[in-house]
Design a protein around this motif. Structure first.
Motif, short mmCIF file in Angstrom:
data_model
loop_
_atom_site.label_atom_id
_atom_site.label_comp_id
_atom_site.label_asym_id
_atom_site.label_seq_id
_atom_site.Cartn_x
_atom_site.Cartn_y
_atom_site.Cartn_z
N MET A 106 0.85 -1.19 0.00
CA MET A 106 0.00 0.00 0.00
C MET A 106 0.89 1.24 0.00
O MET A 106 1.99 1.24 0.56
CB MET A 106 -0.92 0.00 1.22
CG MET A 106 -1.76 -1.25 1.36
SD MET A 106 -2.94 -1.21 2.72
CE MET A 106 -4.32 -0.36 1.95
N LYS A 107 0.38 2.28 -0.62
CA LYS A 107 1.11 3.55 -0.69
C LYS A 107 0.50 4.53 0.30
O LYS A 107 -0.72 4.65 0.39
CB LYS A 107 1.03 4.12 -2.11
CG LYS A 107 1.82 5.41 -2.30
CD LYS A 107 1.74 5.88 -3.75
CE LYS A 107 2.56 7.15 -3.95
NZ LYS A 107 2.48 7.63 -5.34
N VAL A 108 1.37 5.21 1.05
CA VAL A 108 0.90 6.24 1.98
C VAL A 108 0.54 7.48 1.18
O VAL A 108 1.38 8.04 0.46
CB VAL A 108 1.99 6.57 3.03
CG1 VAL A 108 1.50 7.65 3.98
CG2 VAL A 108 2.38 5.31 3.81
N CYS A 156 6.56 -1.40 7.53
CA CYS A 156 7.18 -0.38 6.69
C CYS A 156 8.28 -1.00 5.85
O CYS A 156 9.16 -1.69 6.37
CB CYS A 156 7.76 0.74 7.55
SG CYS A 156 6.55 1.55 8.61
N VAL A 167 -6.79 3.46 7.53
CA VAL A 167 -6.84 3.48 6.06
C VAL A 167 -7.30 4.86 5.58
O VAL A 167 -6.82 5.39 4.59
CB VAL A 167 -7.79 2.39 5.54
CG1 VAL A 167 -7.91 2.46 4.02
CG2 VAL A 167 -7.30 1.02 5.97
N TYR A 175 -5.61 7.80 3.75
CA TYR A 175 -4.22 7.77 4.19
C TYR A 175 -3.41 6.72 3.43
O TYR A 175 -2.22 6.87 3.22
CB TYR A 175 -4.14 7.49 5.69
CG TYR A 175 -4.72 8.58 6.55
CD1 TYR A 175 -4.30 9.90 6.44
CD2 TYR A 175 -5.71 8.29 7.50
CE1 TYR A 175 -4.83 10.90 7.23
CE2 TYR A 175 -6.25 9.28 8.30
CZ TYR A 175 -5.81 10.59 8.17
OH TYR A 175 -6.34 11.58 8.95
N LEU A 176 -4.09 5.62 3.05
CA LEU A 176 -3.43 4.54 2.34
C LEU A 176 -4.20 4.17 1.09
O LEU A 176 -5.43 4.25 1.06
CB LEU A 176 -3.32 3.29 3.23
CG LEU A 176 -2.51 3.38 4.53
CD1 LEU A 176 -2.61 2.06 5.28
CD2 LEU A 176 -1.06 3.72 4.25
N ARG A 177 -3.46 3.72 0.06
CA ARG A 177 -4.10 3.22 -1.16
C ARG A 177 -3.42 1.92 -1.55
O ARG A 177 -2.18 1.84 -1.58
CB ARG A 177 -3.97 4.24 -2.30
CG ARG A 177 -4.72 3.82 -3.57
CD ARG A 177 -4.47 4.79 -4.69
NE ARG A 177 -3.10 4.67 -5.19
CZ ARG A 177 -2.51 5.58 -5.95
NH1 ARG A 177 -3.13 6.68 -6.29
NH2 ARG A 177 -1.26 5.38 -6.37
N GLU A 178 -4.22 0.90 -1.85
CA GLU A 178 -3.65 -0.39 -2.23
C GLU A 178 -3.07 -0.33 -3.62
O GLU A 178 -3.62 0.29 -4.52
CB GLU A 178 -4.73 -1.48 -2.16
CG GLU A 178 -4.18 -2.87 -2.35
CD GLU A 178 -5.24 -3.96 -2.16
OE1 GLU A 178 -5.20 -4.93 -2.92
OE2 GLU A 178 -6.08 -3.82 -1.27
#
Length: 199
Positions: A106-108, A156, A167, A175-178
């Motif tokens: 996942m990307k922050v 991390c 999320v 906040y996060l994207r898969e």
């Protein structure tokens, strides 16, 4: 003759990949429903030893419920799916290999706190996640009722630290994207197996 062999090999490779994708979808659906880590699923599949073989894999996937309207996978198709996971052709799947297969990155998307526990209120901060960095999904999403947000446990990629993160905020800000896209920035070798030292 060579052309026929090549066509047959291509057809087999496509069938292996398609079967592997179907088995992977079943595993990920089950993982999400049960909120289990890849390591926990591995332990369910494996009966003994350091890894699981084709018969254990076939028996386990056969027992997983399919999506609505999804056809059951035949034993022959499940055998092909095993080949997709066993890309080294060793006949067994190790824990490390299985976890890598199910890895979700996942990307922050926005700076956010990484905390020790699921509960935001009672948890200490591990560190701050910075926009643009990548994390590996380990568990979740799990609903945190006090703050009314979904939380995931992550590792991390930068420093290996683990913890829980939201999320999205309770106002909907993500906040996060898969999904992470990688780019080759320097010439390197592609090897046939995971082990660089392998012949």
């Amino acid at each position: 003759v060579d052309r026929l062999k090549l066509d047959a090999a291509r057809k087999e490779a496509l069938e292996v990949r398609a079967a592997g994708d179907k088995a992977m979808a079943k595993l990920k659906r089950y993982q999400a429903e049960k909120k289990m880590s890849a390591a926990a699923i591995f332990d369910e599949i494996k009966k003994a030893g350091e890894g699981f073989d084709e018969s254990e894999f076939v028996a386990y996937i056969s027992g997983l419920a399919g999506a609505e309207g999804e056809e059951e996978m035949a034993e022959e198709e499940l055998g092909r799916a095993f080949k997709a996971f066993d890309d080294d052709g060793l006949g067994t799947i190790s824990k490390a290999s299985f976890e890598a297969s199910l890895m979700v990155l996942m990307k922050v998307m926005k700076d956010v706190a990484l905390t020790e526990m699921l509960s935001i209120k009672d948890s200490k901060a591990v560190r701050r996640l910075i926009c643009g960095e990548a994390v590996q999904l380990l568990e979740g999403p799990v609903r945190e009722d006090t703050a009314e947000v979904d939380r995931v446990r992550v590792r991390c990629m930068e420093d290996g630290k683990e913890g829980w993160v939201s999320v999205a905020g309770n106002q909907g800000s993500a906040y996060l994207r898969e999904g992470i896209q990688f780019k080759v920035v320097k010439e390197t070798l592609i090897t046939e197996s995971f082990d660089i030292e392998a012949p």
